[in-house]
Design an enzyme around this catalytic site. Structure first.
Site, PDB file in Angstrom:
ATOM      1  N   GLU A 149       0.825  -1.208   0.000  1.00 25.73           N
ATOM      2  CA  GLU A 149       0.000   0.000   0.000  1.00 25.73           C
ATOM      3  C   GLU A 149       0.857   1.254   0.000  1.00 25.73           C
ATOM      4  OE1 GLU A 149      -3.521   2.172   2.684  1.00 25.73           O
ATOM      5  OE2 GLU A 149      -2.443   0.425   3.459  1.00 25.73           O
ATOM      6  N   GLU A 247     -11.767   2.830   2.846  1.00 25.34           N
ATOM      7  CA  GLU A 247     -11.001   2.949   4.079  1.00 25.34           C
ATOM      8  C   GLU A 247     -11.134   4.397   4.535  1.00 25.34           C
ATOM      9  OE1 GLU A 247      -6.901   0.980   5.608  1.00 25.34           O
ATOM     10  OE2 GLU A 247      -6.650   2.554   4.111  1.00 25.34           O
TER      11      GLU A 247
END
Length: 267
Positions: A149, A247
């Site tokens: 990520e 998220e």
């Protein structure tokens, strides 16, 4: 078990991070609400959860943090990353979770890097490539996919090494193995780089998942400056059919936030 069929109006599989919504509820109740609303679920540090209870929750898990400690770019940290990644694999199997998430270094409870980087050297790049090659070996051996990520340094994760999407893309594409993909977080990329649609286009062959939140504030799509509807249309046209994970914090009512997320990615 929910199979995501209620996401049929979206070309993507939509997932929601259970760490960030329905915060007034225990995690099992959060998972229940996320599942009832037709979304897959994502979690962070698995050591903080009752895995047996999560496995029985009925939720479909999309991703989880794939390590407990470690770093990419030094010998001791890389060994620790591999050791705790190995520990994470049976947990992912128990949850039937297909993706295990990695960062450039471990993050503390405030999201700050455990090992700060004032500067990323050439030697660190070479070591990170080697570490991720070992991770890819592990993933292929165990039949799981690790995703790296991107983060941002300006707001949430200052002095995190390999934070930018261009860094994670460079590393993942240089390893170029099926067990190592990108978790392309567009919230972080907007803060760090922008030019999101072109970023998605360049990264497309290496994307394992896309995560979203709006800027500023890290709340649901529709609350800030990112035109997520345009991004959704572009991703559909590019042929992306994978997971989009929200998220993000809810700006107000949690169910309304999830409805806004679904609407943004229904194209």
């Amino acid at each position: 078990m929910n199979d995501g069929s209620s996401n049929a109006s979206s070309p993507f599989t939509l997932a929601v991070c259970a760490e960030m919504v329905f915060k007034s509820l225990p995690v099992l109740d959060r998972l229940k609400r996320i599942t009832e609303l037709g979304f897959h679920a994502e979690i962070w540090d698995w050591t903080k959860h009752d895995i047996a209870a999560l496995a029985k929750s009925g939720a479909v898990f999309s991703s989880m943090t794939g390590y407990v400690a470690g770093t990419l770019a030094d010998d001791e940290g890389a060994d620790e990353l591999l050791r705790t990644a190995k520990q994470s694999i049976p947990i992912a199997r128990e949850l039937n979770c297909p993706r295990l998430n990695l960062h450039g270094t471990g993050l503390d409870g405030q999201g700050l890097p455990v090992v700060k980087a004032e500067k990323v050297t050439g030697a660190m790049w070479l070591k990170a490539h080697d570490t991720l090659s070992r991770i890819a070996d592990l993933g292929e051996k165990e039949g799981v996919t690790f995703v790296l990520e991107n983060l941002n340094e300006a707001v949430d994760h200052p002095k995190t090494p390999f934070a930018k999407a261009e860094d994670t893309l460079a590393l993942v594409s240089s390893v170029n193995r099926p067990a190592l993909k990108l978790n392309l977080d567009l919230y972080h990329a907007q803060i760090g780089e922008g030019n999101l649609i072109e970023l998605c286009r360049r990264a497309l062959p290496h994307i394992g998942e896309i995560q979203v939140a709006d800027v500023p504030g890290r709340m649901e799509p529709g609350t800030g400056e990112i035109n997520y509807k345009a991004i959704a249309c572009a991703l559909k046209d590019m042929g992306y059919r994978g997971t989009i994970g929200m998220e993000a914090w809810a700006s107000g009512d949690d169910e309304t936030a999830l409805a806004r997320f679904r609407d943004a990615f229904t194209v």
